[in-house]
Design an enzyme around this catalytic site. Structure first.
Site, PDB file in Angstrom:
ATOM      1  N   GLY A 187      -3.544 -86.207 -56.952  1.00  0.00           N
ATOM      2  CA  GLY A 187      -3.826 -87.577 -56.526  1.00  0.00           C
ATOM      3  C   GLY A 187      -2.905 -88.058 -55.429  1.00  0.00           C
ATOM      4  O   GLY A 187      -1.693 -87.992 -55.562  1.00  0.00           O
ATOM      5  N   SER A 188      -3.452 -88.551 -54.334  1.00  0.00           N
ATOM      6  CA  SER A 188      -2.603 -88.872 -53.200  1.00  0.00           C
ATOM      7  C   SER A 188      -3.421 -89.535 -52.101  1.00  0.00           C
ATOM      8  O   SER A 188      -4.545 -89.985 -52.320  1.00  0.00           O
ATOM      9  CB  SER A 188      -1.952 -87.589 -52.669  1.00  0.00           C
ATOM     10  N   ARG A 189      -2.863 -89.542 -50.874  1.00  0.00           N
ATOM     11  CA  ARG A 189      -3.518 -90.210 -49.763  1.00  0.00           C
ATOM     12  C   ARG A 189      -3.056 -89.576 -48.454  1.00  0.00           C
ATOM     13  O   ARG A 189      -1.937 -89.077 -48.351  1.00  0.00           O
ATOM     14  CB  ARG A 189      -3.150 -91.695 -49.826  1.00  0.00           C
TER      15      ARG A 189
END
Length: 219
Positions: A187-189
């Site tokens: 999970g990240s961006r």
């Protein structure tokens, strides 16, 4: 299913851990069949989730020197004009793609050129959609200089779950559009900072495919 190299250690640890706990349960509670079955079901769920997360799909990049392709799978959550303070120190068009735990977490070069800047920053672990995550979270910044002299910055940002950013890009490296430059776990961006004259070809809530979807066009 092809697995990414970053997942091999995690998969082995998960496998050994779940088997070890199952053997402990069998030893301490040999007559507790329902708990053993419950743990086996939970272990299967964990293994399927880990395998899904570290999958490595085949991507087909159509090379185009004027196109900026998505550096990651996920959902477009930000399209706005901002002041980029780390490298350009001036206004840029920002496009942000949020990667959920079920997305492929490989990161792809959005354009071809030469890596002119690469820097890792330790930081916090705010949720990836938090406005300050771009400047306060653990992150890694990469800038690629296009053949026409235009530079594009993209930044891997850790989220509340992501605790390890892997960046393969190095300063002076020749970058090929669509090739892998990094990986973020759980999970990240990814933020992309484009020149103001770039034409944005995506919109909020779009779900681009990393290494394939064209999200902008250079002016």
């Amino acid at each position: 299913m092809t697995l990414h190299k970053e997942g091999k250690a995690t998969i082995l640890i998960s496998l050994f851990g779940t088997v070890a706990i199952y053997l402990i349960i069998r030893f301490l509670l040999p007559d507790n069949d329902w708990l053993q079955v419950l743990w086996l079901a939970f272990s299967l769920f964990i293994m399927v989730t880990v395998l899904q997360f570290f999958r490595k799909p085949t991507r087909h990049t159509v090379l185009n020197s004027n196109h900026i392709i998505a550096p990651a799978d996920g959902k477009v959550v930000v399209i706005e004009e901002v002041v980029e303070t780390e490298y350009f120190k001036g206004p840029r068009r920002q496009v942000s793609i949020f990667m959920s735990p079920i997305n492929v977490h490989i990161n792809f070069f959005p354009l071809s050129g030469v890596v002119s800047y690469c820097k890792y920053h330790a930081g916090k672990y705010l949720v990836a959609w938090h406005p300050k995550s771009s400047t306060e979270n653990e992150r890694s910044t990469v800038v690629v200089k296009h053949e026409n002299g235009t530079e594009v910055l993209f930044r891997q940002i850790a989220g509340a779950m992501a605790r390890r950013i892997v960046t393969y890009a190095e300063e002076g490296q020749v970058a090929t559009q669509g090739s892998e430059f990094g990986f973020i776990k759980f999970g990240s961006r990814v933020d992309i900072f484009l020149p103001l004259d770039a034409r944005i070809l995506c919109k909020i809530d779009d779900k681009p495919v990393g290494g394939e979807t064209v999200i902008a066009e250079l002016g």
